[in-house]
Enzyme design. Structure first.
Site, PDB file in Angstrom:
ATOM      1  N   ASP A   1       9.077   5.953  15.005  1.00  0.00           N
ATOM      2  CA  ASP A   1       8.872   7.365  14.725  1.00  0.00           C
ATOM      3  C   ASP A   1       9.217   8.136  15.995  1.00  0.00           C
ATOM      4  O   ASP A   1       8.629   7.894  17.044  1.00  0.00           O
ATOM      5  CB  ASP A   1       7.390   7.574  14.338  1.00  0.00           C
ATOM      6  CG  ASP A   1       7.088   9.028  14.023  1.00  0.00           C
ATOM      7  OD1 ASP A   1       8.034   9.846  13.994  1.00  0.00           O
ATOM      8  OD2 ASP A   1       5.906   9.350  13.828  1.00  0.00           O
TER       9      ASP A   1
ATOM     10  N   ASP B   1       9.663  11.948  17.528  1.00  0.00           N
ATOM     11  CA  ASP B   1       9.253  13.299  17.203  1.00  0.00           C
ATOM     12  C   ASP B   1       9.742  14.217  18.315  1.00  0.00           C
ATOM     13  O   ASP B   1       9.446  13.986  19.487  1.00  0.00           O
ATOM     14  CB  ASP B   1       7.715  13.297  17.133  1.00  0.00           C
ATOM     15  CG  ASP B   1       7.191  14.548  16.515  1.00  0.00           C
ATOM     16  OD1 ASP B   1       7.869  15.594  16.647  1.00  0.00           O
ATOM     17  OD2 ASP B   1       6.104  14.495  15.918  1.00  0.00           O
TER      18      ASP B   1
ATOM     19  N   GLU C   1       0.827  -1.211   0.000  1.00  0.00           N
ATOM     20  CA  GLU C   1       0.000   0.000   0.000  1.00  0.00           C
ATOM     21  C   GLU C   1       0.863   1.263   0.000  1.00  0.00           C
ATOM     22  O   GLU C   1       1.765   1.418   0.814  1.00  0.00           O
ATOM     23  CB  GLU C   1      -0.910   0.066   1.228  1.00  0.00           C
ATOM     24  CG  GLU C   1      -1.691   1.389   1.246  1.00  0.00           C
ATOM     25  CD  GLU C   1      -2.489   1.662   2.516  1.00  0.00           C
ATOM     26  OE1 GLU C   1      -2.517   0.802   3.403  1.00  0.00           O
ATOM     27  OE2 GLU C   1      -3.075   2.753   2.583  1.00  0.00           O
TER      28      GLU C   1
END
Ligand SMILES: [Zn+2]
Lengths: 453, 453
Positions: free
Chosen positions: B139, B141, B74
């Site tokens: 991830d 941040d 995807e």
């Protein structure tokens, strides 16, 4: 397993007696309809007790004691072989009962796995190794030379966990791919090197439990297929009603379908939030109003709760949009957030209707940076919790009682005490579900209204 | 005229070679817009490399290649007008490239490999559309560190706080390689305020959600949430070997040599109070507080005040260590709180989470999401990462050329693409090939064996 009519007692079956069965396949036992139900109820009492223990945050040692007591109280039979039969029969009956929906399967899987875990821990090393072999977990033990080369690390791991005995050369360690012991990895309870976890003999329970869980999980799916294809219809006058009654009578409602108070509109939310939301939801609700935003965990916890309270999908969309659009704009809301709300209502994705979170689920969540979800009694600092209770108008003395429960990690009891302090009436059943808190609160308020009006 | 149109206008003038602008030569005004992006996707974006990567060797001629592999991946595009296209899938590099060039997405996200082509998912019942493979991703941040950085907040970063990301890369990268045994790891600048990590080994791609969660939990230390100030709590008598290594090899150095002074962690009362809160001993905190409040009036020492105060704190805790139970890990707790990586857990735990593709351009900063070399990540400077306009400028400088294939080579993107190929893609594809060979051979062997039975 064959179920026979009442009054005909099955002869004790001729099977090898294992004190801890693995429930590999349904046994060739006959059982009366009476026992079918009674055994299942007894086992349910055990599982329900485990569920309560977990939700009170009991420590492993406390759980071990609890499980052993629950088993003694409900599953004992004067004859050892009969006890094993009862164990096996009741397990397979409950498989039928709890195979029928995703949520039921999840609950059953989790409780049976916990039960197995603590029963396994209570066995001697010999039996444990025999069970490992049964599960085909034939790992090589770490050699002496290798043990010496990693001994420092193994000692560090043992020291990092309280109460873990320090390893010595006479102890057995297994070298296992880390993928096979996820819970030991997650808790940093093993030394991991180049993809292999060094698992101590007293930790193999984790290996075995992982195996047990995955076997049972697959089996439940199969049972479900069998139930829908060959049991439900043919047995609709005999077993089906028993099976269907068994799960609702003990697990309580799951609040996926708001019933008691019907619908609730956006206008009413503000008011019922103040009067009837439990602290976990009130906090999320206030944060949402304040920040016009909630992170994923908070949106799920509050969103599903509101669904359970009776907020219809269209209203839910309008409600969340009204807040979020103030922060991210309505376009971004439609694009990024609306989907997940429809999803919660079963309108997107797999189209399963998601059920509101129970206390157990809320308590066991792990809120991180920027998160506001979770159970305030568990996840707030003492200072913040005191402040929040103060805002609810809980008296100083009641706050102290609540804090006492919190310190002993009885989070649901702490919530029940808050409920009592806020409503001025008792809450004997305790709080097990945020939506139950809400409906109990509404009942009390409505009866008060009726008596004054 | 909107700002974009103004810029486009100027861009046109450049191409016209307007005399007055000649002095500026090939200057391209800062910014980010569709026209810039079109050139970028047309001449610079390494479509072929992304395809090679996401094919994992399945685009070859070997009989074990799964030709459907890439087509089941995807992709999702966020377009200029905020339209969000999910479940895009492509069957070849040219389909991928053409679609990117035509749609000119502001952001490209990469999701899992599904059991079927995502673009055709509506032709199947939902239970047939399941994620089957996905890189293990992380991830990080920098906004999640806002309570421990004082130079910037929110999306801003500077060279004073970026070391927090360097620490995260070093700690996680070492553990992924040494502890979990992964080899094919790609670190990428997220374009604005953090870093992404892609672990691409076969066994990483095949991890279940439960195993992913276990790894994420292995890294999880930071327990703070919005309602609890205690960020890190180290229990037990010692640290797990992974934490010890992180502390001695990375955290302590970065805390003492970089963050302590660059973030001025002890410089004001508000800041040092936050640290004193972490020491559970009145007598120590009040003594330190007394010292530091006095110190403010007569700061004659030429040493940095942060260093002085940190040494005082360490000294005091060291000397009282034996007396008080809770103080054993206090120094470590402070260092961990101010420097240990904070992961966005949800991204890592679920297979079907999307993550932005490398080499995208961040719309807000115009910077390219370039790979970061973990071996010299302390040299990475987010403020000098090539911007879209700079790259176009460099393209202009070289004039038009015939060979369109390697245009990136003469821009500052060249270094990044070369690094991506030599340090990540080539070794990855080599081991994919080997893995394919060996699984094919063992299958052959198996079928031979079964024939001879
Ligand atoms: Zn900064």
């Amino acid at each position: 397993m064959e179920i026979i009519g009442p009054h005909r007692r099955a002869p004790a079956a001729d099977v090898v007696v294992l004190t801890l069965p693995l429930y590999r396949s349904a046994p060739p036992l006959e059982v009366t309809l009476e026992d079918f139900e009674l055994f299942a109820l007894d086992r349910l009492r055990v599982l329900k007790g485990i569920s309560d223990g977990l939700s009170r945050g009991k420590k492993p040692e406390e759980m071990e004691k609890l499980v052993s007591e629950l088993w003694k109280a409900n599953m004992r039979h004067p004859q050892a072989s009969e006890e094993v039969n009862k164990d096996i029969i009741s397990h397979f009956v409950l498989r039928l009962v709890y195979c029928r929906t995703e949520d039921l399967r999840k609950w059953f899987l989790s409780m049976e796995t916990t039960l197995f875990r603590y029963r396994f821990r209570l066995q001697g090393h010999e039996v444990q190794r025999a069970l490992m072999a049964e599960f085909d977990l034939s790992y090589k033990a770490v050699s002496n030379a290798e043990f010496e080369s990693v001994k420092d690390k193994l000692v560090q791991v043992a020291r990092s966990m309280n109460h873990q005995p320090l390893p010595s050369a006479s102890d057995t360690f297994f070298k296992v791919p880390f993928e096979e012991v996820p819970e030991l990895v997650a808790g940093r309870r093993v030394f991991i090197h180049k993809g292999h976890a060094y698992v101590a003999m007293n930790q193999v329970v984790s290996l075995v439990v992982t195996q047990f869980r995955s076997n049972l999980s697959k089996a439940l799916i199969l049972t479900n297929r069998k139930w829908t294809s060959t049991i439900r219809e043919p047995e609709k006058d005999r077993l089906t009603p028993i099976v269907e009654a068994l799960c609702t009578s003990y697990l309580g409602p799951d609040y996926s379908q708001p019933r008691e108070f019907g619908e609730i509109t956006i206008k009413e939310i503000d008011q019922v939030a103040k009067s009837s939301f439990p602290l976990c939801m009130q906090h999320l609700y206030e944060k949402l109003k304040e920040d016009h935003h909630l992170k994923h965990g908070g949106r799920m916890q509050l969103g599903l709760f509101l669904k359970g309270v009776g907020l219809k999908l269209d209203d839910a969309l309008a409600f969340w949009k009204a807040e979020f659009s103030q922060k991210v704009g309505s376009e971004r809301f439609d694009k990024e957030y609306a989907y997940s709300i429809r999803h919660n209502y079963g309108k997107e994705g797999k189209r399963t209707d998601y059920t509101p979170y129970s206390c157990q689920k809320v308590i066991s969540s792990t809120p991180g940076v920027g998160d506001n979800h979770g159970c305030p009694y568990r996840h707030f600092s003492e200072e913040n919790l005191r402040a929040a209770l103060g805002k609810l108008g809980v008296s100083y003395r009641a706050v102290e009682e609540v804090m006492d429960k919190v310190r002993n990690r009885h989070y649901q009891l702490a919530c029940s005490l808050t409920f009592e302090a806020v409503h001025g009436s008792s809450c004997d059943a305790g709080i097990n579900h945020p939506n139950q808190y809400f409906s109990d609160s509404q009942k009390i308020l409505q009866s008060k209204n009726n008596s004054t009006g | 005229m909107t700002r974009e149109e103004v810029e486009n206008g100027r861009d046109d003038m450049l191409i016209d070679g307007c005399e007055a602008e000649q002095r500026l030569g090939n200057a391209v005004p800062d910014g980010f817009n569709v026209n810039y992006l079109k050139v970028y996707y047309g001449k610079l974006f390494p479509h072929g490399d992304i395809f090679k990567w996401m094919s994992y060797g399945n685009d070859g001629k070997h009989p074990a290649c799964d030709q459907s592999y890439f087509g089941r991946r995807e992709f999702s595009f966020t377009l200029d007008n905020d339209i969000y296209l999910r479940f895009q899938s492509f069957n070849s590099v040219s389909e991928l490239e053409n679609s990117i060039k035509e749609k000119c997405p502001f952001k490209i996200d990469i999701g899992p490999v599904y059991s079927v082509e995502p673009a055709k998912r509506n032709a199947y019942t939902p239970d047939k559309v399941i994620p089957v493979e996905r890189e293990l991703v992380f991830d990080i941040d920098i906004t999640d560190y806002d309570d421990v950085r004082y130079c910037c907040s929110g999306a801003d970063v500077c060279l004073d706080c970026w070391p927090l990301m360097t620490v995260a890369i070093k700690v996680i990268d070492t553990a992924l390689r040494d502890d979990f045994g992964f080899n094919h790891i790609l670190w990428v600048y997220s374009g604005r305020r953090g870093v992404h990590c892609w672990v691409c080994d076969g066994k990483a791609r095949r991890l279940t959600d439960e195993q992913r969660a276990a790894i994420a939990d292995y890294f999880r230390l930071y327990k703070g949430n919005e309602n609890n100030n205690k960020k890190v709590s180290l229990v037990g008598h010692a640290l797990h070997p992974f934490l010890i290594r992180s502390y001695t090899e990375v955290l302590r150095y970065f805390f003492e040599e970089k963050l302590l002074c660059s973030q001025k962690i002890f410089s004001t009362e508000e800041r040092f109070e936050k640290i004193l809160e972490m020491i559970p001993d009145e007598s120590i905190t009040s003594e330190l507080r007394g010292k530091w409040q006095e110190n403010r009036r007569s700061s004659i020492s030429k040493d940095d005040i942060n260093v002085v105060r940190w040494e005082q704190l360490k000294h005091m805790l060291q000397s009282k260590k034996q007396k008080a139970q809770g103080l054993r890990m206090c120094v470590e707790e402070i260092v961990f709180s101010y420097s240990y990586p904070r992961l966005d857990m949800e991204v890592s735990k679920r297979m079907n989470h999307l993550l932005k593709a490398p080499f995208c351009v961040h719309p807000k900063t115009g910077r390219v999401c370039v790979p970061i070399d973990p071996n010299c990540c302390e040299e990475f400077d987010p403020t000098t990462v090539p911007t879209l306009s700079k790259l176009l400028e460099e393209l202009n400088m070289g004039g038009l050329r015939a060979d369109v294939d390697n245009e990136w080579d003469r821009t500052s993107l060249g270094k990044s693409v070369r690094f991506f190929r030599s340090s990540f893609l080539q070794p990855l594809l080599k081991s994919c090939k080997e893995e394919m060979e060996s699984s094919y051979n063992s299958k052959l062997q198996q079928s031979k064996n079964s024939l001879s039975w």
